[in-house]
Design a protein around this motif. Structure first.
Motif, PDB file in Angstrom:
ATOM      1  N   PRO A   1       0.813  -1.217   0.000  1.00  0.00           N
ATOM      2  CA  PRO A   1       0.000   0.000   0.000  1.00  0.00           C
ATOM      3  C   PRO A   1       0.851   1.274   0.000  1.00  0.00           C
ATOM      4  CG  PRO A   1      -0.110  -1.094   2.124  1.00  0.00           C
ATOM      5  CD  PRO A   1       0.632  -2.001   1.199  1.00  0.00           C
ATOM      6  N   ARG A   2       2.090   1.169   0.488  1.00  0.00           N
ATOM      7  CA  ARG A   2       2.982   2.333   0.461  1.00  0.00           C
ATOM      8  C   ARG A   2       4.406   1.839   0.249  1.00  0.00           C
ATOM      9  NH1 ARG A   2       4.954   3.363   6.114  1.00  0.00           N
ATOM     10  NH2 ARG A   2       4.191   1.570   7.239  1.00  0.00           N
ATOM     11  N   THR A   3       5.225   2.708  -0.252  1.00  0.00           N
ATOM     12  CA  THR A   3       6.614   2.340  -0.504  1.00  0.00           C
ATOM     13  C   THR A   3       7.493   2.809   0.642  1.00  0.00           C
ATOM     14  OG1 THR A   3       7.006   4.381  -1.715  1.00  0.00           O
ATOM     15  CG2 THR A   3       6.301   2.475  -3.005  1.00  0.00           C
ATOM     16  N   ILE A   4       8.683   2.269   0.703  1.00  0.00           N
ATOM     17  CA  ILE A   4       9.655   2.652   1.723  1.00  0.00           C
ATOM     18  C   ILE A   4      10.668   3.571   1.047  1.00  0.00           C
ATOM     19  CG2 ILE A   4      11.435   1.809   3.308  1.00  0.00           C
ATOM     20  CD1 ILE A   4       9.814  -0.827   3.442  1.00  0.00           C
ATOM     21  N   ASP A   5      10.755   4.797   1.502  1.00  0.00           N
ATOM     22  CA  ASP A   5      11.600   5.801   0.858  1.00  0.00           C
ATOM     23  C   ASP A   5      13.056   5.363   0.729  1.00  0.00           C
ATOM     24  OD1 ASP A   5       9.416   7.474   0.551  1.00  0.00           O
ATOM     25  OD2 ASP A   5       9.836   8.618   2.382  1.00  0.00           O
TER      26      ASP A   5
END
Length: 84
Positions: free
Chosen positions: A21-25
Motif C-alpha cells: 500500500p505504500r513504498t519505503i523511501d
C-alpha cells in the motif's frame, strides 16, 4: 549438474503479486535504477525449456546455464561486483 539461471520470461507467476500500500523511501534509489540495469524484454519460454531439456543429464553440460535476455547486462554486473 547444471545450475539454470533464468532471465525474464512472461509467465503467470506475478499475476497474484500484491503491491504494498505504500513504498519505503529508503528503497526508492534502488527501485528507480532497476529498469536501467537489465533488459526486461521477456525471453522465449518454450525455447528456453527445450534447451534446458536438451542439456539435462549430458556429461558436457555447463555448470551454469543462463537462459533469457540480458546476459550481457548480467555479466557486466557480475564483473562490477567482483571488481569491487
Amino acid at each position: 549438474m547444471t545450475i539454470v539461471e533464468p532471465g525474464v520470461f512472461k509467465t503467470r507467476l506475478g499475476e497474484s503479486a500484491v503491491q504494498p500500500p505504500r513504498t519505503i523511501d529508503a528503497y526508492a534509489p534502488a527501485a528507480d535504477q532497476l529498469p536501467r540495469l537489465y533488459d526486461r524484454t521477456p525471453g522465449n519460454l518454450e525455447g528456453a525449456a527445450q534447451t534446458i531439456v536438451s542439456i539435462a543429464g549430458r556429461p558436457d553440460a555447463p555448470l551454469r546455464f543462463y537462459v533469457g535476455n540480458a546476459l550481457d547486462d548480467v555479466r557486466r554486473h557480475y564483473h562490477q561486483r567482483l571488481d569491487e
